[in-house]
Enzyme design. Sequence first.
Site, PDB file in Angstrom:
ATOM      1  N   CYS A 121     -19.093   2.130   8.815  1.00  0.00           N
ATOM      2  CA  CYS A 121     -18.328   1.485   9.881  1.00  0.00           C
ATOM      3  C   CYS A 121     -17.102   2.375  10.086  1.00  0.00           C
ATOM      4  O   CYS A 121     -16.294   2.524   9.165  1.00  0.00           O
ATOM      5  CB  CYS A 121     -17.922   0.088   9.428  1.00  0.00           C
ATOM      6  SG  CYS A 121     -16.761  -0.720  10.554  1.00  0.00           S
ATOM      7  N   ARG A 129     -17.558  -2.342  18.082  1.00  0.00           N
ATOM      8  CA  ARG A 129     -16.817  -3.592  17.822  1.00  0.00           C
ATOM      9  C   ARG A 129     -15.475  -3.616  18.539  1.00  0.00           C
ATOM     10  O   ARG A 129     -14.665  -2.705  18.425  1.00  0.00           O
ATOM     11  CB  ARG A 129     -16.592  -3.790  16.325  1.00  0.00           C
ATOM     12  CG  ARG A 129     -15.791  -5.079  16.047  1.00  0.00           C
ATOM     13  CD  ARG A 129     -15.700  -5.412  14.578  1.00  0.00           C
ATOM     14  NE  ARG A 129     -17.018  -5.461  13.992  1.00  0.00           N
ATOM     15  CZ  ARG A 129     -17.381  -4.792  12.905  1.00  0.00           C
ATOM     16  NH1 ARG A 129     -16.522  -4.041  12.270  1.00  0.00           N
ATOM     17  NH2 ARG A 129     -18.603  -4.883  12.442  1.00  0.00           N
ATOM     18  N   CYS A 184     -16.557  -8.952   5.664  1.00  0.00           N
ATOM     19  CA  CYS A 184     -15.865  -7.705   5.332  1.00  0.00           C
ATOM     20  C   CYS A 184     -14.684  -8.017   4.424  1.00  0.00           C
ATOM     21  O   CYS A 184     -13.917  -8.942   4.700  1.00  0.00           O
ATOM     22  CB  CYS A 184     -15.353  -7.025   6.592  1.00  0.00           C
ATOM     23  SG  CYS A 184     -16.614  -6.834   7.846  1.00  0.00           S
ATOM     24  N   CYS A 214       0.503   4.757   6.909  1.00  0.00           N
ATOM     25  CA  CYS A 214      -0.112   4.602   8.234  1.00  0.00           C
ATOM     26  C   CYS A 214       0.897   3.883   9.156  1.00  0.00           C
ATOM     27  O   CYS A 214       1.293   2.737   8.874  1.00  0.00           O
ATOM     28  CB  CYS A 214      -1.398   3.789   8.130  1.00  0.00           C
ATOM     29  SG  CYS A 214      -2.519   4.441   6.853  1.00  0.00           S
ATOM     30  N   CYS A 254       0.839  -1.207   0.000  1.00  0.00           N
ATOM     31  CA  CYS A 254       0.000   0.000   0.000  1.00  0.00           C
ATOM     32  C   CYS A 254       0.876   1.260   0.000  1.00  0.00           C
ATOM     33  O   CYS A 254       1.831   1.355   0.765  1.00  0.00           O
ATOM     34  CB  CYS A 254      -0.915  -0.013   1.217  1.00  0.00           C
ATOM     35  SG  CYS A 254      -2.022   1.411   1.253  1.00  0.00           S
ATOM     36  N   CYS A 266       0.567   0.176  10.284  1.00  0.00           N
ATOM     37  CA  CYS A 266       0.094  -0.847   9.347  1.00  0.00           C
ATOM     38  C   CYS A 266       1.209  -1.666   8.696  1.00  0.00           C
ATOM     39  O   CYS A 266       2.073  -1.128   8.008  1.00  0.00           O
ATOM     40  CB  CYS A 266      -0.745  -0.185   8.263  1.00  0.00           C
ATOM     41  SG  CYS A 266      -1.421  -1.406   7.117  1.00  0.00           S
ATOM     42  N   CYS A 294     -19.460  -5.847   3.688  1.00  0.00           N
ATOM     43  CA  CYS A 294     -18.730  -4.659   4.115  1.00  0.00           C
ATOM     44  C   CYS A 294     -17.434  -4.629   3.305  1.00  0.00           C
ATOM     45  O   CYS A 294     -16.883  -5.683   2.979  1.00  0.00           O
ATOM     46  CB  CYS A 294     -18.427  -4.740   5.611  1.00  0.00           C
ATOM     47  SG  CYS A 294     -17.464  -3.330   6.211  1.00  0.00           S
TER      48      CYS A 294
HETATM   49  S1  SF4 Z   1      -4.119   1.089   6.942  1.00  0.00           S
HETATM   50 FE1  SF4 Z   1      -2.543   0.001   5.733  1.00  0.00          FE
HETATM   51  S2  SF4 Z   1      -3.659  -0.774   3.972  1.00  0.00           S
HETATM   52 FE2  SF4 Z   1      -4.938   0.823   4.882  1.00  0.00          FE
HETATM   53  S3  SF4 Z   1      -4.389   2.701   3.847  1.00  0.00           S
HETATM   54 FE3  SF4 Z   1      -3.060   2.610   5.655  1.00  0.00          FE
HETATM   55  S4  SF4 Z   1      -1.186   1.580   4.921  1.00  0.00           S
HETATM   56 FE4  SF4 Z   1      -2.778   1.200   3.390  1.00  0.00          FE
END
Ligand code: SF4
Length: 332
Positions: A205, A277, A114, A74, A70, A77, A145
């Site tokens: 959600c 949740r 989901c 984040c 990705c 993540c 979802c």
């Molecule tokens: S949480 Fe992970 S998968 Fe989702 S946008 Fe952020 S980096 Fe990408």
Amino acid sequence: MQVSSSGADLSVPHGRLGEIRHDWTAAEVRALFALPFPDLMFEAQRIHRMHFDPREVQISTLLSIKTGGCPEDCAYCPQSAHYETGVAAAKLMDLDAVLAEARKAKVAGASRFCMGAAWRSPKDRDLEEVCAMIAGVGALGLETCATLGMLTQGQARRLKAAGLDYYNHNIDTSPEYYGRIITTRTYQDRLETLAHVRDAGIRVCCGGIVGMGESPEDRVGMIATLASLPVHPESVPINMLVRVEGTPLAAGEALDPIAFVRTVAVARITMPASVVRLSAGREAMSEETQALCFLAGANSIFYGPKLLTTANPAPDRDTNLLDRLGMVPMSS
Ligand code: SF4
């Protein structure tokens, strides 16, 4: 001033606890977090019982339909391409494989399926494939979802037309702390996607993650933001950070479980009719903490051995815990 059964000041206008309102102030949310634990739990239970059968737990299953690689950053993540976490990037799964997983989830007792894809936002050709998955999963009699990143208004409408019931897009944390966690998109981007989803007629959600090094005031800001959305999210996932090796948050300090339970309780009180949740982080959570979360008003879990790329309690452990607590799956 409203005074709780034990005499603690709730600092919320008299008679307003339990009411569905969208004008929560940070001061009111802060006062709820500061309540003595017995008062907080009592109010959360009282309000939970106004809207739900306290024995019932909504069960969802989450499948990563497109994993890793990705472009977003984040900090929590393992699927971000910015970090070395050992998660291999994979292409979008094919329709038959997704439907096979959905059938298994249904047999295991899930009412909602989901589908998560590690994208900044979906490309149009990907969206077409996801729409086919949504239609296929819905035809199995499961609620659907998806969590696919940022959406335009037109994309949200396409998902709705395919039969999507819920869209997940978390605000993650407070507006003030957000820039410390993600730099590749803004809080405002988040809110705009949520508005597109809502305008398209898809249920929302939306929740956040705690234990990311945020301050208690950030937890106040996160809940105040969620509870002040024009319509409360129908589903509010409260996640405990899973500290994955290789991510910038891997070495952070674990959050006090009582602070986590308080966050669940304040979410329950401020969004009385939403399903709250108990989401990521259950694998490392004691059964006693999970039980406290249910008492605090959590009434949904993810079921299945994996949550996207991180571990989740094995299904038989969850069944065993729910049995011992006398709790049962909620029908959709
Ligand atoms: S949480 Fe992970 S998968 Fe989702 S946008 Fe952020 S980096 Fe990408």
